[in-house]
Design a protein around this motif. Structure first.
Motif, PDB file in Angstrom:
ATOM      1  N   ARG A   1      22.584  62.946  52.729  1.00  0.00           N
ATOM      2  CA  ARG A   1      21.575  62.194  51.991  1.00  0.00           C
ATOM      3  C   ARG A   1      22.226  61.084  51.165  1.00  0.00           C
ATOM      4  N   THR A   2      23.459  61.323  50.707  1.00  0.00           N
ATOM      5  CA  THR A   2      24.173  60.294  49.957  1.00  0.00           C
ATOM      6  C   THR A   2      24.550  59.133  50.868  1.00  0.00           C
ATOM      7  N   THR A   3      25.119  59.444  52.030  1.00  0.00           N
ATOM      8  CA  THR A   3      25.458  58.381  52.979  1.00  0.00           C
ATOM      9  C   THR A   3      24.208  57.639  53.421  1.00  0.00           C
ATOM     10  N   SER A   4      23.120  58.370  53.617  1.00  0.00           N
ATOM     11  CA  SER A   4      21.864  57.731  54.019  1.00  0.00           C
ATOM     12  C   SER A   4      21.376  56.759  52.962  1.00  0.00           C
ATOM     13  N   PHE A   5      21.643  57.069  51.697  1.00  0.00           N
ATOM     14  CA  PHE A   5      21.245  56.157  50.627  1.00  0.00           C
ATOM     15  C   PHE A   5      21.906  54.793  50.790  1.00  0.00           C
ATOM     16  N   TYR A   6      23.182  54.764  51.140  1.00  0.00           N
ATOM     17  CA  TYR A   6      23.883  53.488  51.297  1.00  0.00           C
ATOM     18  C   TYR A   6      23.370  52.728  52.516  1.00  0.00           C
TER      19      TYR A   6
END
Length: 341
Positions: A215-220
């Motif tokens: 979810r963190t990588t998806s945010f970027y």
């Protein structure tokens, strides 16, 4: 500062999300829902700290939306029902308490399903706007509630943390291009919660992102899409509004604002939605899907009493209350409201 000031102190910006969740009894529950109140932490940072506190993987904690760190925010999170120590249903846990950086959890209820991104109805806001000129104060004076339209830009917090460089979209762009070393270098310089671990990483840059909560990588990746969408919006404003527009720079990012709510509706008449690419990061690979984002949003704003601003000599402040659909930015709405002629 010459213009209106938002988020002068955390209590000036209070957000409570609206999320209706189906509930069940404790015996049949697989998830426990908790109200997360926080200040000074992003949602993703809070989730990592809560997971560490209770011995969970961060992926075992779910949420419906992201809340910024600069303000007081309230949102639901969910975790497996057996995760927390035995407590009554009015259990409360203080996770962190350090001046303006704090967070706490309070029992909300029991349910069967984890929370999902994109299921929010929206967010309620209570915002104190400071450093208003007498002209701006006069325009709001006597108003109890006003209806306004605003361009649905992604605001600057989408692109970086307060005080940090606004370059999250460049991390996403590098990931999509497979330039993993560039993505890691950009992330290291963001002053984001992940920046320290990114700077210390000595392995394959691609593996760093594979080991993050997806979810963190998806945010970027989403930040990159947000920057692309904002460019489409600028082009649409140019096409629809002629001379009734002006470039406004916020935190180094250029926006094209219009001069009145009526001009905003011209954008709406010409293009109700603009295309937006959604991304998920699945097993180390970006997965995209086509979507749409509304160009213009309408909201009703309750206006409090105009008062002298004790933080800015000779200026005024006012409290505004309003509700926005999920994905809209209160700061963008307020700036445009105060920009209208």
């Amino acid at each position: 500062m010459t213009g209106p000031v938002l988020k002068y102190q955390p209590a000036d910006f209070v957000v409570r999300e609206s999320l209706l969740v189906p509930m069940t009894d404790r015996d049949s529950a697989e998830q426990r829902y908790l109200l997360l109140r926080k200040c000074g932490f992003t949602t993703m940072e809070a989730v990592r700290l809560i997971a560490d506190r209770f011995g969970l993987l961060s992926t075992e904690i779910s949420y419906g939306g992201l809340k910024d760190e600069d303000g007081i925010t309230e949102q639901l999170i969910a975790m497996p029902s057996h995760s927390l120590p035995p407590a009554t249903e009015v259990g409360r846990w203080v996770i962190s308490a350090d001046g303006d950086r704090w967070m706490e959890l309070q029992h909300y209820g029991w349910g069967c399903d984890p929370l999902q991104i994109g299921r929010l109805e929206g967010n309620g806001f209570r915002v104190v706007v400071r450093n208003l000129t007498s002209d701006s104060a006069d325009r709001l004076s006597g108003e109890r509630k006003l209806t306004t339209f605003f361009l649905n830009y992604y605001d600057t917090q989408r692109f970086g943390v307060p005080g940090g460089p606004k370059r999250t979209h460049l991390v996403g762009e590098a990931i999509l291009d497979g330039r993993w070393a560039v993505a890691l270098r950009e992330l290291s310089g963001l002053r984001a919660p992940e920046s320290a671990s990114a700077s210390a990483w000595s392995g394959d840059p691609k593996d760093y992102f594979a080991n993050l909560d997806p979810r963190t990588t998806s945010f970027y990746l989403a930040a990159h899409s947000s920057a692309q969408w904002n460019k489409l919006m600028v082009a649409q404003v140019d096409e629809s509004c002629g001379t009734e527009q002006e470039t406004v720079t916020v935190d180094g990012i250029d926006y094209r604002y219009v001069t009145s709510p009526k001009a905003t509706t011209r954008v709406l008449a010409d293009s109700v939605m603009l295309p937006f690419t959604k991304y998920r990061f699945v097993e180390g690979v970006p997965v995209s899907s086509a979507s749409q984002r509304t160009t213009v949003v309408q909201t009703a704003v309750s206006v409090g009493q105009i008062a002298e601003d004790p933080a800015h000599n000779g200026r005024f402040c006012v409290e505004l209350r309003f509700f926005l659909p999920s994905g809209c930015y209160a700061t963008a709405a307020i700036r445009q409201l105060l920009f209208y002629r």
